[in-house]
Scaffold this motif. Structure first.
Motif: not given
Lengths: 200, 114
Positions: B45-47, B58-59, B65-67, B101-102
């Motif tokens: 899980p994202i923490a 990790s994904r 994309i995350v930024a 994020l997900e």
């Protein structure tokens, strides 16, 4: 708890790595292996720089071990000289010193990486038993190189699942150390049993 | 045999404790090996301790994309922040960031056909 640790490493980076590597060599209960693994993991993600993580951890660990050794030299010698006043203990201490002279190098080497939980105590004993400083430095700096490279390297390669990796590596290290300690104790028991039988 | 253990009570007891600890670590190591060999690496899980780049790695998606999902500017400084710190600075909850994020990771995957 380990998650808090990951947070410290990602927020503060190299200082956290240096402090924990140094202090854990002085027997403070810090899960430094988890710090090393996360240092490697954050280097792989691009948040830290690999060579900086490696050199910081290495220098701090060697410095920490040297400090423990020095503490052993200062405090241990006085304690040993005090004990050696009784002739019975003098013989015992002479035997202990002889075994440090014979096995000390290998002991220091293995305690830095294979049996890491014993490291701080081995540093103190080596200092107290009067192991030559250069001999200690040579074995210690070789062992720490293996330890730092292995743990940071594992973090770098497999750190995309950091919590699982810390569990796995932590349990592996605990298993190896407890097997080592059990074997030494078992050997002592066997030796005592042989003597016991001879007496009967 | 028993007489021998009785004549060395401390050594015998410490040895017994060491054996129990070894057995405990053996079980724990076995469990963590099974967890590790789980074929789905995306269960983590994202923490809050994770950095955006760590999430990207990790994904297995591009850091951009995350930024973008976190509304981070690309000023090129690349300052290291954890998701906890980003949540505070943006006055959003960690849960909000996690959902964003997900969703972004899912979109990126479906585009590349993963």
């Amino acid at each position: 708890m380990t998650e808090t640790l990951f947070g410290y490493v990602s927020s503060y980076g190299l200082p956290v790595i240096a402090i924990s590597a140094f202090l854990s060599c002085l027997a403070l209960p810090i899960p430094t292996f988890a710090v090393m693994l996360s240092g490697g993991a954050f280097a792989a993600s691009g948040d830290l720089v690999l060579w900086q993580v490696l050199s910081t951890a290495y220098l701090a660990a060697v410095l920490g071990d040297q400090s423990g050794f020095q503490v052993g030299r200062w405090s241990g010698r006085a304690a040993i000289e005090f004990l050696a006043r009784s002739p019975k203990k003098e013989a015992l201490i002479a035997r202990a010193n002889a075994s440090v002279a014979r096995w000390g190098g290998a002991g220091v080497f293995l305690s830095t990486w294979l049996f890491a939980p014993l490291g701080p105590w081995v540093n103190l004993i080596a200092g107290a038993a009067g192991m030559p400083r250069l001999q200690f430095l040579a074995w210690d700096s070789t062992g720490e190189a293996i330890w730092v490279a292995t743990y940071v390297g594992l973090g770098f390669l497999f750190g995309s699942r950091l919590p699982d990796l810390v569990e796995l590596v932590g349990n592996w290290a605990g298993l190896i150390s407890s097997i080592g300690i059990s074997s030494v104790l078992g050997a002592l028991l066997v030796r005592a049993a042989i003597r016991h039988r001879r007496r009967e | 045999m028993l007489k021998f253990f009785k004549s060395h009570p401390i050594l015998s007891m410490v040895f017994a404790i060491a054996l129990v600890v070894t057995a405990l670590f053996l079980v724990r190591f076995a469990v963590s090996t099974i967890v590790w060999s789980d074929p789905d690496p995306h269960q983590q899980p994202i923490a809050g301790w994770m950095t955006p780049r760590y999430v990207a790695r990790s994904r297995q998606v591009q850091p951009e994309i995350v930024a973008d999902a976190l509304g981070l500017g690309r000023d090129g400084t690349g300052r290291r922040l954890t998701l906890d710190e980003i949540a505070v600075s943006q006055d959003r909850s960690l849960e909000e960031l996690r959902l964003a994020l997900e969703a972004a990771v899912r979109d990126a995957r479906s585009e590349t056909g993963d």
